[in-house]
Design a protein around this motif. Structure first.
Motif, PDB file in Angstrom:
ATOM      1  N   HIS A 234     -39.067  25.884 -22.436  1.00  0.00           N
ATOM      2  CA  HIS A 234     -40.001  25.639 -23.543  1.00  0.00           C
ATOM      3  C   HIS A 234     -39.560  24.427 -24.360  1.00  0.00           C
ATOM      4  O   HIS A 234     -40.401  23.699 -24.904  1.00  0.00           O
ATOM      5  CB  HIS A 234     -40.082  26.877 -24.435  1.00  0.00           C
ATOM      6  CG  HIS A 234     -40.733  28.049 -23.771  1.00  0.00           C
ATOM      7  ND1 HIS A 234     -42.071  28.074 -23.441  1.00  0.00           N
ATOM      8  CD2 HIS A 234     -40.216  29.234 -23.335  1.00  0.00           C
ATOM      9  CE1 HIS A 234     -42.369  29.219 -22.852  1.00  0.00           C
ATOM     10  NE2 HIS A 234     -41.259  29.943 -22.776  1.00  0.00           N
ATOM     11  N   LEU A 277     -45.357  21.721 -31.056  1.00  0.00           N
ATOM     12  CA  LEU A 277     -44.670  22.472 -32.105  1.00  0.00           C
ATOM     13  C   LEU A 277     -44.681  23.970 -31.809  1.00  0.00           C
ATOM     14  O   LEU A 277     -43.727  24.689 -32.128  1.00  0.00           O
ATOM     15  CB  LEU A 277     -45.314  22.185 -33.464  1.00  0.00           C
ATOM     16  CG  LEU A 277     -45.172  20.736 -33.964  1.00  0.00           C
ATOM     17  CD1 LEU A 277     -45.960  20.525 -35.251  1.00  0.00           C
ATOM     18  CD2 LEU A 277     -43.701  20.377 -34.177  1.00  0.00           C
ATOM     19  N   GLU A 278     -45.763  24.446 -31.185  1.00  0.00           N
ATOM     20  CA  GLU A 278     -45.825  25.856 -30.785  1.00  0.00           C
ATOM     21  C   GLU A 278     -44.765  26.151 -29.721  1.00  0.00           C
ATOM     22  O   GLU A 278     -44.085  27.188 -29.771  1.00  0.00           O
ATOM     23  CB  GLU A 278     -47.220  26.197 -30.242  1.00  0.00           C
ATOM     24  CG  GLU A 278     -48.290  26.246 -31.319  1.00  0.00           C
ATOM     25  CD  GLU A 278     -49.693  26.369 -30.735  1.00  0.00           C
ATOM     26  OE1 GLU A 278     -49.818  26.311 -29.479  1.00  0.00           O
ATOM     27  OE2 GLU A 278     -50.657  26.528 -31.501  1.00  0.00           O
ATOM     28  N   GLU A 281     -41.256  26.485 -31.102  1.00  0.00           N
ATOM     29  CA  GLU A 281     -40.921  27.778 -31.696  1.00  0.00           C
ATOM     30  C   GLU A 281     -40.302  28.727 -30.675  1.00  0.00           C
ATOM     31  O   GLU A 281     -39.570  29.660 -31.047  1.00  0.00           O
ATOM     32  CB  GLU A 281     -42.171  28.408 -32.321  1.00  0.00           C
ATOM     33  CG  GLU A 281     -42.707  27.650 -33.531  1.00  0.00           C
ATOM     34  CD  GLU A 281     -43.960  28.291 -34.096  1.00  0.00           C
ATOM     35  OE1 GLU A 281     -44.392  29.327 -33.538  1.00  0.00           O
ATOM     36  OE2 GLU A 281     -44.500  27.767 -35.087  1.00  0.00           O
ATOM     37  N   LEU A 282     -40.596  28.505 -29.380  1.00  0.00           N
ATOM     38  CA  LEU A 282     -40.051  29.349 -28.315  1.00  0.00           C
ATOM     39  C   LEU A 282     -38.776  28.764 -27.731  1.00  0.00           C
ATOM     40  O   LEU A 282     -38.131  29.395 -26.882  1.00  0.00           O
ATOM     41  CB  LEU A 282     -41.086  29.511 -27.190  1.00  0.00           C
ATOM     42  CG  LEU A 282     -42.437  30.116 -27.586  1.00  0.00           C
ATOM     43  CD1 LEU A 282     -43.398  30.056 -26.407  1.00  0.00           C
ATOM     44  CD2 LEU A 282     -42.250  31.551 -28.054  1.00  0.00           C
ATOM     45  N   SER A 289     -34.298  21.113 -26.312  1.00  0.00           N
ATOM     46  CA  SER A 289     -34.818  21.690 -27.547  1.00  0.00           C
ATOM     47  C   SER A 289     -34.450  20.824 -28.749  1.00  0.00           C
ATOM     48  O   SER A 289     -35.270  20.616 -29.657  1.00  0.00           O
ATOM     49  CB  SER A 289     -34.266  23.104 -27.732  1.00  0.00           C
ATOM     50  OG  SER A 289     -34.642  23.946 -26.651  1.00  0.00           O
TER      51      SER A 289
END
Length: 424
Positions: A234, A277-278, A281-282, A289
Motif C-alpha cells: 500500500h 492519501l487513502e 493510511e494503510l 511508505s
C-alpha cells in the motif's frame, strides 16, 4: 506511408507494447529469454511489412499475434503437438480469459512476468535488471544509470539471469503463500523503478513516458489486491498515485520541463491525490511508505510556498535510516536547503561530491548549481549546470540545464552592472 515514418511507428509501438508481447509469449513457451527473442522477431517482421502495407489499425495486437504464432510454431516443432496443444490452444484464438482458479489467483501476464523474473534463484540485482529489461523495456544503458553501475555489468546480469531461469525451469506464474512473500520486495522495487523511468526518462527526447507510469500504477493496484494486508504494498501504491497526480503538469506545451515550483497545482489530479492519501493510511513505516509520506506533503501544499520542508527533511532522515543511499542524502540536502537555507544544503551536498556512486549522476551538479545560484555564486553555478548538462542523456533535461547555465551568467552580469552604477 514513407519508410522512415513506418520505421518510426514500429519502433514507437514496440517500445510501448514489448512488455505485453514478451509476457504473452512467455506464457506459451515458458522461457522469458526465448519469449524476448520471439518478440524481437515480430519487430523484424513489422519493420519489413509495415513500410509496404502500412501500419495496422491495432499495431499492438498485430505484434502480439505475430509473436504468438511464432511461439506456437516453436512449441510444435520442439514438443509433441498433442501434448502441448492444451497449453497453447487458448493463445491460438481470441477468447475471454478463463475463470480464476482461486480467489487468490490472477490472470495477468505482466505480473506473472515480473514474479517469474524475480524468482529467488536469481540474485536481487539480476532480478531487478532482468525485469526492467523485459517489463520496462529499458536498454542496458538506462538500467546501468538506474543502478549507478556499468553497462557491461548490467548486460552480464541479464544474460546470466535468462540462462538461470531456463536451466532451473522456473514456472511462469504468480506464486502463492510464502513463495510469493519471498519475492515481494523485489517485485515492489521493480514496479517502483519502472514508474521512475516513466516519470523521469533517462534518455531520449521525452521527459516522461506515461505508458510506463500507467503500467506501474496498474501493477501496484493489482499487487495491493493480491496482498491487502501487506503495508509496504500500500505504501508503494500510495507513492505512485501521489507522484502520478503531477505528471500532466511536469511538461509544458512543447514538452519542456516545468519545475515543481512552477507547476500549476490546480491541474494536479485530485482524484489520484485522494486515492494516494487513502492508500497511505494503510501503509506502514517502510521505505515506500516514507517516500509516499514525502509525496503527500507536496500533494497537500496548495502553493509551493506552503510546502512543509522541515517535515520533508525529517522524513528523508527516516528514509536514510531505512535505506542509506547518496541519492536519498542528496534529496535530503534539497529539503534542508529549503528549510534552513541554501548554505546548509550546500554543506550536505559537498559531502557527496566525491562519492563514486554519483560520479555520473547529473542531478548532483544540478542541485549544487541551484544552491550556488541561490547563494549568488553565479559563475560557479554556471559551471555546475554545464557539467550536469554534459552528463544527462535526456534532451529535455539537457536543454533546461543549459538554459540555467546561461541564466546564471546573465544574473552575474546584471549584478556587476548594478554594482558599477551604485554610487559609493
Amino acid at each position: 506511408m514513407t519508410v522512415p515514418s513506418a520505421t518510426e511507428a514500429v519502433e514507437a509501438v514496440f517500445r510501448i507494447e514489448s512488455a505485453r508481447v514478451i509476457a504473452g509469449v512467455a506464457r506459451i513457451v515458458g522461457d522469458v529469454g526465448i519469449a524476448e527473442e520471439l518478440a524481437q522477431d515480430a519487430l523484424v517482421v513489422a519493420l519489413e511489412v509495415w513500410p509496404v502495407s502500412g501500419v495496422p489499425n491495432n499495431p499492438g495486437a498485430w505484434l502480439m499475434a505475430t509473436a504468438k504464432h511464432r511461439a506456437i510454431d516453436l512449441v510444435r516443432r520442439k514438443e509433441t503437438y498433442a501434448r502441448k496443444l492444451a497449453k497453447v490452444g487458448r493463445a491460438q484464438e481470441d477468447v475471454l480469459p478463463p475463470e480464476l482458479r482461486d480467489a487468490d489467483d490472477i490472470d495477468d501476464d505482466l505480473l506473472r512476468l515480473i514474479f517469474t523474473a524475480c524468482h529467488p534463484v536469481l540474485s536481487r540485482e539480476a532480478q531487478i535488471a532482468l525485469t526492467l529489461r523485459l517489463v520496462g523495456g529499458l536498454t542496458t544503458e538506462e538500467i546501468a544509470r538506474a543502478f549507478l553501475t556499468s553497462e557491461p555489468t548490467v548486460a552480464q546480469r541479464i544474460v546470466r539471469a535468462k540462462r538461470a531461469l531456463a536451466r532451473t525451469q522456473v514456472p511462469f506464474e504468480v506464486p502463492y503463500g510464502s513463495d510469493r512473500a519471498t519475492r515481494v520486495s523485489s517485485v515492489l522495487e521493480v514496479i517502483y523503478l519502472i514508474f521512475n523511468e516513466g516519470y523521469s526518462t533517462t534518455a531520449g527526447d521525452d521527459l516522461v513516458r506515461p505508458a510506463l507510469c500507467e503500467d506501474a500504477l496498474r501493477l501496484a493496484r493489482v499487487l495491493a489486491g493480491l496482498m491487502p494486508t501487506e503495508p509496504e504494498v500500500h505504501g508503494l501504491a500510495a507513492l505512485l498515485k501521489l507522484q502520478a497526480s503531477r505528471i500532466a503538469t511536469r511538461t509544458g506545451p512543447l514538452g519542456e520541463p516545468v519545475l515543481l515550483a512552477d507547476q500549476n497545482r490546480s491541474k494536479w489530479n485530485r482524484m489520484l491525490i485522494r486515492r494516494g492519501l487513502e492508500a497511505l493510511e494503510l501503509a506502514g513505516h517502510g521505505p515506500y511508505s516514507v517516500q509516499a509520506a514525502i509525496a503527500g506533503c507536496h500533494a497537500q501544499a496548495i502553493r509551493y510556498e506552503d510546502t512543509q520542508w522541515t517535515a520533508i527533511a525529517e522524513l528523508y532522515c527516516q528514509l536514510m535510516a531505512l535505506t542509506p543511499s547518496p541519492v536519498v542524502e542528496l534529496n535530503r540536502a534539497v529539503a534542508v536547503s529549503m528549510s534552513d537555507g541554501p548554505a546548509a544544503g550546500l554543506k550536505l551536498v559537498d559531502t557527496l561530491v566525491d562519492d563514486p556512486a554519483l560520479k555520473d549522476y547529473h542531478l548532483l551538479p544540478s542541485v549544487r548549481g541551484d544552491l550556488l545560484e541561490r547563494l549568488g555564486r553565479g559563475e560557479e553555478a554556471r559551471t555546475e549546470f554545464e557539467r550536469a548538462a554534459s552528463m544527462t542523456r535526456n534532451a529535455r533535461d539537457k536543454a533546461l540545464l543549459l538554459d540555467k547555465a546561461s541564466r546564471s551568467v546573465s544574473v552575474v552580469r546584471s549584478r556587476r552592472a548594478a554594482s558599477l552604477r551604485t554610487p559609493s
